[in-house]
Design an enzyme around this catalytic site. Structure first.
Site, PDB file in Angstrom:
ATOM      1  N   LYS A 194     -15.270 -39.008 124.847  1.00 60.32           N
ATOM      2  CA  LYS A 194     -16.147 -37.877 124.141  1.00 60.32           C
ATOM      3  C   LYS A 194     -16.816 -37.117 125.095  1.00 60.32           C
ATOM      4  O   LYS A 194     -17.621 -37.613 126.225  1.00 60.32           O
ATOM      5  CB  LYS A 194     -16.851 -37.978 123.090  1.00 60.32           C
ATOM      6  CG  LYS A 194     -16.169 -38.482 121.728  1.00 60.32           C
ATOM      7  CD  LYS A 194     -16.900 -38.555 120.427  1.00 60.32           C
ATOM      8  CE  LYS A 194     -17.492 -37.210 120.095  1.00 60.32           C
ATOM      9  NZ  LYS A 194     -18.483 -37.423 119.092  1.00 60.32           N
ATOM     10  N   GLU A 249     -25.662 -27.328 120.607  1.00 62.17           N
ATOM     11  CA  GLU A 249     -26.156 -27.822 119.442  1.00 62.17           C
ATOM     12  C   GLU A 249     -27.633 -27.871 119.340  1.00 62.17           C
ATOM     13  O   GLU A 249     -28.117 -27.645 118.357  1.00 62.17           O
ATOM     14  CB  GLU A 249     -25.621 -29.326 119.240  1.00 62.17           C
ATOM     15  CG  GLU A 249     -24.171 -29.475 119.146  1.00 62.17           C
ATOM     16  CD  GLU A 249     -23.487 -30.706 119.129  1.00 62.17           C
ATOM     17  OE1 GLU A 249     -23.150 -31.401 117.947  1.00 62.17           O
ATOM     18  OE2 GLU A 249     -23.785 -31.628 120.282  1.00 62.17           O
ATOM     19  N   SER A 281     -20.623 -39.857 124.893  1.00 62.81           N
ATOM     20  CA  SER A 281     -21.108 -40.890 123.832  1.00 62.81           C
ATOM     21  C   SER A 281     -21.294 -42.331 124.290  1.00 62.81           C
ATOM     22  O   SER A 281     -20.471 -42.541 125.276  1.00 62.81           O
ATOM     23  CB  SER A 281     -19.838 -40.847 122.790  1.00 62.81           C
ATOM     24  OG  SER A 281     -20.091 -41.978 122.136  1.00 62.81           O
ATOM     25  N   HIS A 305     -13.615 -14.940 107.859  1.00 65.34           N
ATOM     26  CA  HIS A 305     -13.675 -16.254 107.206  1.00 65.34           C
ATOM     27  C   HIS A 305     -13.138 -17.492 107.628  1.00 65.34           C
ATOM     28  O   HIS A 305     -12.492 -18.452 107.406  1.00 65.34           O
ATOM     29  CB  HIS A 305     -12.564 -16.033 105.880  1.00 65.34           C
ATOM     30  CG  HIS A 305     -12.947 -14.647 105.140  1.00 65.34           C
ATOM     31  ND1 HIS A 305     -13.777 -14.499 104.140  1.00 65.34           N
ATOM     32  CD2 HIS A 305     -12.164 -13.672 105.067  1.00 65.34           C
ATOM     33  CE1 HIS A 305     -13.668 -13.420 103.412  1.00 65.34           C
ATOM     34  NE2 HIS A 305     -12.870 -12.784 104.267  1.00 65.34           N
TER      35      HIS A 305
END
Ligand code: ARG
Length: 442
Positions: free
Chosen positions: A281, A288, A275, A154
């Protein structure tokens, strides 16, 4: 330029020509198309349907086309309907009238079927070796990082495992994927050449000869099925989809683990991007993209399933749509496997952060219950007692192993000094069948 002008009195509309052509997609079948034709000609000669000299001329012409394509002298493009028309017309231009004999006892229906099976078989083997490379990368990273980490259910910290054991789970998935592809190869390994358009041919051909020359295990048993079977593409694409699903799950973990919230790993700069606005970042773009492209591979599978679902036997032009979907899913899975292996090779494991997460997560709570059971407490009572210990720990901001024996003894008379050894994380991994978790799966 057409292979079938004879019964037509009117020219094909330009837009229809464009709509109908598959050369921009099937140009990549040139090798299989030429190899299939060479085998076909050899068989026709052996069956005395062509003379020796005709056979030689045709084969040398076909070989020269292959050579010119591979050296870049000949581009596979132009106003041809498909790769089959391209090769045949080029052949006739090169060797003259004999070129027109190439298509004796053959239809483009069995021709495209044999081209695609040959192509799929070759490329499926490439996918298998790319899977093996990823498996090797995972095994190597596991061997280099046999460190403890939290295991989750979970997405909540659950019990202690090792990073190696976690990566080993993916090794199992990708190993099953390899078996799935090998199985699909075994099923597709039948030769459809000789089925003709749908009902064979009146010529006395020999399908065993082309079967052997092209390296298939046997000729197909049914002509109608031979020209209309696309199951093998669906099977391979299902296999690719499952592999993508596995890579997508792994990507999701890499994305989570490299976040500031987890900080379990750091991805190499080579597979991350920055970024344009936020200078701090470092984004896990490769992972992804793999996760994103999974949808595209599922889409191809569903697209082809849908294309095929209402088709009467045998060949229908709808089937031309199979290639774009198959090629796209194949290219995508190959790209993703390569990038994933490189990402795994280069990622850096932050062992200390994994250890800290274990301590904060009460990951030895189950073992405290097991300890009580070993001292005679019933498991359900032990579960209850440990629940109380956790509440106490949370209130006092302590890990279970940081409590004194006096504090612990308040919860059960069965707790003694030996509990600390029992619930030590390294010791936990050496006990019972958890020893498997410690082992590196190589
Ligand atoms: N380009 C076609 C395909 O990919 C080749 C087979 C054409 N057959 C035909 N009967 N028109 O399906």
């Amino acid at each position: 330029m057409k292979l079938w002008g004879g019964r037509f009195t009117k020219r094909e509309d330009e837009i229809m020509e464009k709509f109908n052509t598959s050369l921009p997609v099937d140009h990549r079948l040139y090798y299989e198309d030429i190899t299939g034709s060479i085998a076909h000609v050899s068989m026709l000669v052996k069956c005395e349907l062509l003379t020796e000299s005709e056979g030689k001329l045709l084969i040398s012409g076909l070989e020269s086309i292959l050579k010119d394509i591979e050296s870049g002298v000949l581009q596979v493009e132009g106003q041809y309907e498909d790769i089959h028309s391209f090769v045949e017309m080029n052949l006739t231009q090169r060797i003259g009238e004999t070129g027109k004999k190439l298509h004796t006892a053959r239809s483009r229906n069995d021709q495209v079927a044999v081209d695609m099976r040959l192509y799929a078989k070759n490329k499926a083997r490439e996918v298998m070796s790319a899977l093996q490379q990823l498996i090797d990368s995972l095994n190597q990273k596991a061997a280099d990082n046999n460190v403890i980490m939290p295991g989750y259910t979970h997405l909540q910290r659950a019990q202690v495992v090792t990073f190696s054991h976690h990566l080993g789970a993916y090794v199992q998935m990708f190993s099953r994927d390899k078996k799935r592809i090998a199985n699909a190869i075994e099923i597709l390994d039948e030769n459809p050449l000789g089925c003709g358009a749908l009902a064979g041919t009146t010529h006395n051909i020999n399908r065993e000869i082309t079967t052997e020359l092209l390296g298939f295990s046997k000729p197909v048993d049914n002509f109608l099925d031979g020209v209309s079977d696309r199951d093998y593409m669906l099977e391979l694409m299902s296999g690719f989809s499952i592999t993508m699903m596995h890579m997508s799950r792994l990507s999701e973990e890499l994305i989570l683990w490299s976040s500031q919230e987890f900080k379990f790993i750091e991805m190499d700069d080579a597979y991350s991007t920055g970024s344009s606005i936020m200078p701090q970042k470092k984004n896990p773009d490769a992972a992804e993209l793999i996760r994103g492209k999974t949808g595209r591979v599922y889409g191809s599978l569903f697209s082809l399933l849908t294309t095929l679902k209402g088709l009467p036997l045998t060949y229908n032009k709808d089937m031309q749509e199979d290639k774009e979907q198959f090629f796209d899913s194949l290219d995508t899975v190959l790209d993703c496997l390569e990038i994933m292996a490189k990402m795994i090779d280069t990622l850096h494991v932050k062992e200390e952060n994994m250890k800290a997460a274990i301590k904060a997560g009460f990951l030895n709570a189950t073992e405290v219950a097991d300890y009580l059971v070993s001292k005679g407490t019933a498991f359900r009572d032990a579960h209850e007692i440990v629940g109380k210990i956790i509440i106490y720990c949370e209130e006092h901001k302590k890990a279970i192993e940081d409590l004194t024996i006096e504090e612990l003894a308040k919860f059960s008379g069965n707790i003694a000094d030996d509990i600390y050894e029992y619930i030590d994380y390294e010791n936990i991994l050496n006990k019972g069948n958890k020893k498997l978790i410690k082992q590196i799966t190589r």
